[in-house]
Write an enzyme that holds these catalytic residues in place. Sequence first.
Site, PDB file in Angstrom:
ATOM      1  N   ARG A  67      35.940  48.464  38.068  1.00 47.71           N
ATOM      2  CA  ARG A  67      36.128  48.584  39.049  1.00 47.71           C
ATOM      3  C   ARG A  67      37.198  49.757  38.689  1.00 47.71           C
ATOM      4  NH1 ARG A  67      36.079  43.854  42.109  1.00 47.71           N
ATOM      5  NH2 ARG A  67      38.036  42.384  41.024  1.00 47.71           N
ATOM      6  N   GLU A 104      43.034  35.987  32.667  1.00 52.16           N
ATOM      7  CA  GLU A 104      42.669  34.449  33.562  1.00 52.16           C
ATOM      8  C   GLU A 104      42.038  33.770  32.700  1.00 52.16           C
ATOM      9  OE1 GLU A 104      41.146  37.541  36.543  1.00 52.16           O
ATOM     10  OE2 GLU A 104      42.159  37.493  34.312  1.00 52.16           O
TER      11      GLU A 104
END
Length: 179
Positions: A67, A104
Amino acid sequence: MYPDGVAGDLGELVKAKIRDVPDYPQPGIIFKDITPLLGDGAAFSAVVAGLAVGHPDVDKVAGIEARGFILAAPVACTLGAGFVPVRKKGKLPAATYSEDYQLEYGTATIEVHQDAFAPGHRVLSVDDVLASGGTACATANLVQRAGAQVAGIVVLLELSFLDGRSRLPDLPVESLLVV
């Protein structure tokens, strides 16, 4: 004020145009979907201008897969700078520098062509989200390994509860929206 002169707060625009998708890509993760923002021409244009503002003297804009590409390429055009894709491992055809990092929710490796930056180049790193800081830190390491300088890191959205900014203590980091 939006960079293009439209009245309003750019952070509020970003907040209004990002959709939360729970349990994607795995349970417990809330994915920040930017496609509604990208589908709104005026909002997308304002965001690109907002990411570019304050960075007139960069040679290259590094966009982080995937992105980040969508945001970084028009930022590079706005600034009159070159665009450099920072890709997942194995996606670039020429000699690369590689950097492993923690996400994460896992680990990954990114790469950049060894000839993407010249020594002394000022590089702006652009991505959609700053979460744990792993990708941004790895990208900064790749830029510096090539002899270039990280002029700044700009992101659309920063997830402050993951404290990614702490992994970038000596680098200028800007976010259009912090949640």
